[in-house]
Scaffold this active site. Structure first.
Site, PDB file in Angstrom:
ATOM      1  N   HIS A 118     -40.723 -24.510  16.547  1.00  0.00           N
ATOM      2  CA  HIS A 118     -39.756 -25.549  16.270  1.00  0.00           C
ATOM      3  C   HIS A 118     -38.505 -25.358  17.344  1.00  0.00           C
ATOM      4  O   HIS A 118     -38.150 -24.324  17.590  1.00  0.00           O
ATOM      5  CB  HIS A 118     -39.034 -25.524  14.711  1.00  0.00           C
ATOM      6  CG  HIS A 118     -38.519 -24.330  14.327  1.00  0.00           C
ATOM      7  ND1 HIS A 118     -37.323 -23.796  14.586  1.00  0.00           N
ATOM      8  CD2 HIS A 118     -39.184 -22.957  13.754  1.00  0.00           C
ATOM      9  CE1 HIS A 118     -37.180 -22.309  14.059  1.00  0.00           C
ATOM     10  NE2 HIS A 118     -38.305 -21.955  13.809  1.00  0.00           N
ATOM     11  N   ASP A 119     -38.048 -26.499  17.594  1.00  0.00           N
ATOM     12  CA  ASP A 119     -36.702 -26.517  18.336  1.00  0.00           C
ATOM     13  C   ASP A 119     -36.725 -25.846  20.037  1.00  0.00           C
ATOM     14  O   ASP A 119     -35.824 -25.389  20.555  1.00  0.00           O
ATOM     15  CB  ASP A 119     -35.645 -25.648  17.702  1.00  0.00           C
ATOM     16  CG  ASP A 119     -35.236 -26.463  16.527  1.00  0.00           C
ATOM     17  OD1 ASP A 119     -34.787 -27.541  16.462  1.00  0.00           O
ATOM     18  OD2 ASP A 119     -35.463 -25.803  15.308  1.00  0.00           O
ATOM     19  N   GLY A 136     -39.391 -19.815  17.789  1.00  0.00           N
ATOM     20  CA  GLY A 136     -38.500 -21.001  17.626  1.00  0.00           C
ATOM     21  C   GLY A 136     -37.341 -20.876  18.803  1.00  0.00           C
ATOM     22  O   GLY A 136     -36.914 -19.759  19.177  1.00  0.00           O
TER      23      GLY A 136
END
Length: 266
Positions: A118-119, A136
């Protein structure tokens, strides 16, 4: 072009000339650009935005929810640029409230079994070899090559045109234009081969080498090296990219190689 044994949610937006092979699943709130090929047994979940003329191979899972216990169901995205290839069994998670998206640029090659958490934000023209894993909140610049089995710690930044050798553990930021290897990860030279392939002139490459000799070879601490670089190395966009990257590093850059001679002319 959509096989009858494929499930496509009626709210998904599918571009022109998209081919989706059997046994793949396309969830709602998904957009797929013109000319993209989705192979068999691919799962594309909510929030995916896939560009034009991409290729996604069997077993890939795109835009699954983050493997982050803080994620609370927020509506986030996974954005994949044009002409990017995602090979077998790659997993790419959607963003959280940090950036609200995970993003991969144009013309990237993500090889089999890679994971992008994520991200993360990945630039254009990047190559991630097999089983490379990104935690992440990682930022990767344009034209970066991560060799096989590279593992990158969360919040790390990897500068443009850098090369990280296979099996490396990346715990610190990797500045632009360099080669990184060894354990712990260290500067082992300028990525001259990669720069030549991208059209950098010999003068540009020598200029970048001069900067990194001051930063990594002369034995100065980072602050002293930066002051010398700004005072003695002629201004250029390459110099400013390197200096700004180092100044903006929140977790520090990787160390210089001290156990053997550095060969930045390779």
């Amino acid at each position: 072009m959509i096989h009858p044994l494929t499930y496509v949610h009626p709210e998904a937006k599918i571009g022109k000339d998209v081919r989706i092979d059997p046994f793949s699943t396309i969830h709602k709130n998904v957009e797929i650009g013109d000319g993209t090929w989705i192979a068999s047994n691919v799962t594309i979940m909510e929030g995916a935005r896939i560009g034009k003329n991409c290729r996604i191979f069997p077993g890939a899972v795109i835009s699954a929810i983050p493997q982050d216990l803080k994620y609370n169901g927020e509506d986030t995205l996974t954005i994949i640029g044009d002409r990017t290839t995602i090979r077998e069994c790659v997993t790419i998670n959607k963003g959280t409230t940090d950036k609200m998206h995970t993003k991969i640029g144009d013309n990237c090659l993500i090889m089999a079994y890679c994971h992008i958490a994520h991200d993360c934000e990945i630039g254009d023209n990047c190559i991630f070899s097999n089983s490379t894993t990104l935690a992440g909140h990682i930022t990767v610049g344009n034209n970066v090559v991560l060799a096989g089995l590279v593992a990158v710690q969360q919040f790390v930044n990897i500068g443009a045109h850098s090369f990280v050798t296979g099996g490396s553990l990346v715990r610190k930021d990797v500045p632009p234009y360099v080669k990184a290897a060894r354990e712990p990860l260290s500067y082992v030279g300028v990525n001259a081969v990669g720069l030549r392939r991208k059209g950098f002139s010999p003068e540009q490459i020598n200029h970048i080498m001069d900067i990194y000799r001051i930063l990594y070879v002369k034995g100065y601490n980072t602050a002293k090296a930066i002051s010398i670089i700004e005072a003695e190395v002629p201004f250029s966009e390459d110099r400013e990219m390197i200096v700004n990257f180092i100044r903006e590093s929140k977790h520090g850059i990787m160390k210089g190689l001290t156990t053997s001679k550095v060969h930045d002319e390779d």
